[in-house]
Structures are given as C-alpha cells and as structure tokens.
Enzyme design. Sequence first.
Site, PDB file in Angstrom:
ATOM      1  N   LYS A  56       0.835  -1.204   0.000  1.00  0.00           N
ATOM      2  CA  LYS A  56       0.000   0.000   0.000  1.00  0.00           C
ATOM      3  C   LYS A  56       0.869   1.253   0.000  1.00  0.00           C
ATOM      4  O   LYS A  56       0.552   2.237  -0.668  1.00  0.00           O
ATOM      5  CB  LYS A  56      -0.940  -0.026   1.218  1.00  0.00           C
ATOM      6  CG  LYS A  56      -2.019  -1.101   1.073  1.00  0.00           C
ATOM      7  CD  LYS A  56      -2.773  -1.427   2.349  1.00  0.00           C
ATOM      8  CE  LYS A  56      -3.674  -2.646   2.107  1.00  0.00           C
ATOM      9  NZ  LYS A  56      -4.421  -3.081   3.296  1.00  0.00           N
ATOM     10  N   GLN A 100      -5.216  -1.810   9.401  1.00  0.00           N
ATOM     11  CA  GLN A 100      -4.871  -3.107   8.814  1.00  0.00           C
ATOM     12  C   GLN A 100      -5.412  -4.233   9.696  1.00  0.00           C
ATOM     13  O   GLN A 100      -5.123  -4.292  10.885  1.00  0.00           O
ATOM     14  CB  GLN A 100      -3.340  -3.214   8.652  1.00  0.00           C
ATOM     15  CG  GLN A 100      -2.880  -4.467   7.953  1.00  0.00           C
ATOM     16  CD  GLN A 100      -3.334  -4.526   6.499  1.00  0.00           C
ATOM     17  OE1 GLN A 100      -3.284  -3.540   5.763  1.00  0.00           O
ATOM     18  NE2 GLN A 100      -3.798  -5.692   6.060  1.00  0.00           N
ATOM     19  N   ASP A 123     -11.373   2.048   3.536  1.00  0.00           N
ATOM     20  CA  ASP A 123     -11.656   0.617   3.393  1.00  0.00           C
ATOM     21  C   ASP A 123     -13.159   0.376   3.278  1.00  0.00           C
ATOM     22  O   ASP A 123     -13.589  -0.732   2.928  1.00  0.00           O
ATOM     23  CB  ASP A 123     -11.110  -0.165   4.603  1.00  0.00           C
ATOM     24  CG  ASP A 123      -9.884  -1.001   4.259  1.00  0.00           C
ATOM     25  OD1 ASP A 123      -9.654  -1.246   3.049  1.00  0.00           O
ATOM     26  OD2 ASP A 123      -9.167  -1.407   5.187  1.00  0.00           O
TER      27      ASP A 123
END
Length: 289
Positions: A56, A100, A123
């Site tokens: 990322k 994460q 997300d």
Amino acid sequence: MSMAATIIDGKAIAAEIRASLKERVQKFSSTVGAAPGLAVVLVGDDPASHIYVRTKERVSGEVGIRFEKHHLPHDAAEEEVVRLVRRLGERDDVDGILVQLPLPGHISERAVLEAVDPAKDVDGFHPQNAGRLLAHGSGIVPCTPAGILELIRRTGVRIEGKEAVVVGRSNIVGKPTALLLLQQHATVTLAHSRTVDLPKVCRRADILVVAVGRPQLITAGYVKPGAIVIDVGINRLPGGELVGDVAFDEVKDVAGYLTPVPGGVGPMTIAMLAQNTIDAAMARRGVSC
Ligand code: NAD
C-alpha cells in the site's frame, strides 16, 4: 471441443488505473496545495499484514499520495488504538484512514473500525458506509469488491439481468460484492459454507465470484460454460506457491473469462484503495478532478 477462457489481466488493468489516478493526484495537489494523505494503522507483527502495508505504501508513492504508517506494538491497548484512529480523524492533512486487519485478539475490531471517521474510511468498513451501500449504493465502497466490479465491467459483458453467484459472505468481500452486483441489476445468490449442493448453485452463474480461502474449491464442474469467473482467494500452499480458490487449469477450459492468482483481483484491491483515498480527499475538500 472447449474454448479457452479470456484471462482477465488484473495486473495490467490496475496499472492503467494507477496511471490515471496519478494524473488526478497531480491536479488535486496543484489545486489544493497538498497531496492527499493516507494514514495506515498497523498493530502487532503479523508478517502478511506487514507485506500488505508495504504494498500500500509503494502504490501510494507511485500515484503521489502522502503515506504515513502508525505501527503499534502487539500488546497495545484497545483504547490506545481507538485514540490514535480518532486523532487521525481530526487531522486536516489526513484524508484516508485504514486499519490493517486482523487486529490482535484482545482488541475489538468493531470498536476500532467504528472509531474511524466515515468520511475518511477508505476501506469502507464503517457501518455508515456499509449501510449506505445497502440502502442506496453510495458512500465509500470496500476496495476488493470495487476492484471485482471493475474487472467484470471491463469484460464488456452486460451485468443487468444476469445470474450472479458470490461464494463467501464476509463483510470485507462477499456481502458488499453481492450488493454491488445487485445494484447493477444482476440476479444475485450469496452462497457460503452451509449452502446445499454448491456445484449446482454455482453452475447457474453467468458471473461467479469466489471469496472463500480454500485452494481448488471451484473445479470445472462448478462452472457454466462461458461464465465470468472472478477468483478472490489467496492461498499459500505448503510448497510456498500462491493459488486462488479456483482450479485454474481446468476452469480455464470452461469459463469465458477468468482471473488469475496472482495478478487478478489482488492488484485491483490496492488500486481501489488509492482511488478511494483520492475520492475521499476530493469530497472532503470540495474539489473535483
Ligand atoms: P472469510 O474467511 O472472512 O470468509 C470466507 C467465507 O467463505 C465465509 O463466508 C464462509 O461461509 C465461506 N466458506 C467457507 N468454506 C466454504 C465452503 N467449503 N464452501 C462455500 N463457502 C465456504 O474470508 P474473506 O476475508 O472474505 O476472504 C476470502 C478469501 O479471499 C481469502 O483467501 C482471502 O485471503 C482472499 N482475499 C483476497 C483479497 C484480494 O485483494 N485479492 C482481499 C480480501 C480477501
């Protein structure tokens, strides 16, 4: 006689998308005077998570997104993680926040994800964004489902009216993918571990999306000839080889379109994260480019 499927090159499509995102970031940065900012929160030492975060970071750098990593130790308290996420929500130079997953067992993922500012939730896991997707197909869409839909769109096959079967009902992949396909007017079936006669259900599918995490689950007998098959699974075999949930070598002789693993959905997920970050930055600052 069987025709070989067209292999959907997710790697190439993702590279194309990143190139156009780079141009958008340049326009954004010259308008706003600063690059969009993405903050990633990583708790603990899960090796796979560290690899994902590095990817990322690399892609953010490539398109011009300012990236910052906040690494907390494995034994960090839930309150500490929640406080960090809230603080990132208050910072004007942070446009996107990503936590994460998985988090260590003593931390409630739900508590942490609900602390993310929904406007920065790149997300798309905050209940507000999940709810918006359910209610009217707006809000920030989770990256993997967004990438899956883009791959299906790029086949040029019309989604409207088609039978779509999604195998796997996670909040991260299966459920939102089913909602996106429904929004595109497919007739959607959401199958899972308790589904009776999975091969029969799958054979209905003009569009088959598989997100389970079991190597070779989907063999040729599950696939309608000519179907679009999207393999989301990422499985590491004992020998180290990376494979999907679909038995690629046999399904490619039945399907019309098929994604490889690696090089299918994976690179699209990261490209969509960059896209969500830029979209969130633009929406928050009221610019369009
Ligand atoms: P998950 O473990 O949360 O969900 C798996 C789902 O599969 C569950 O809903 C379960 O009901 C279903 N399932 C389990 N066994 C089954 C069976 N025998 N038959 C039918 N359904 C069954 O997983 P997830 O987070 O949705 O991820 C699924 C896979 O996709 C994993 O391999 C993961 O690594 C991969 N993944 C890839 C990306 C990417 O970017 N390529 C992103 C996220 C997840």
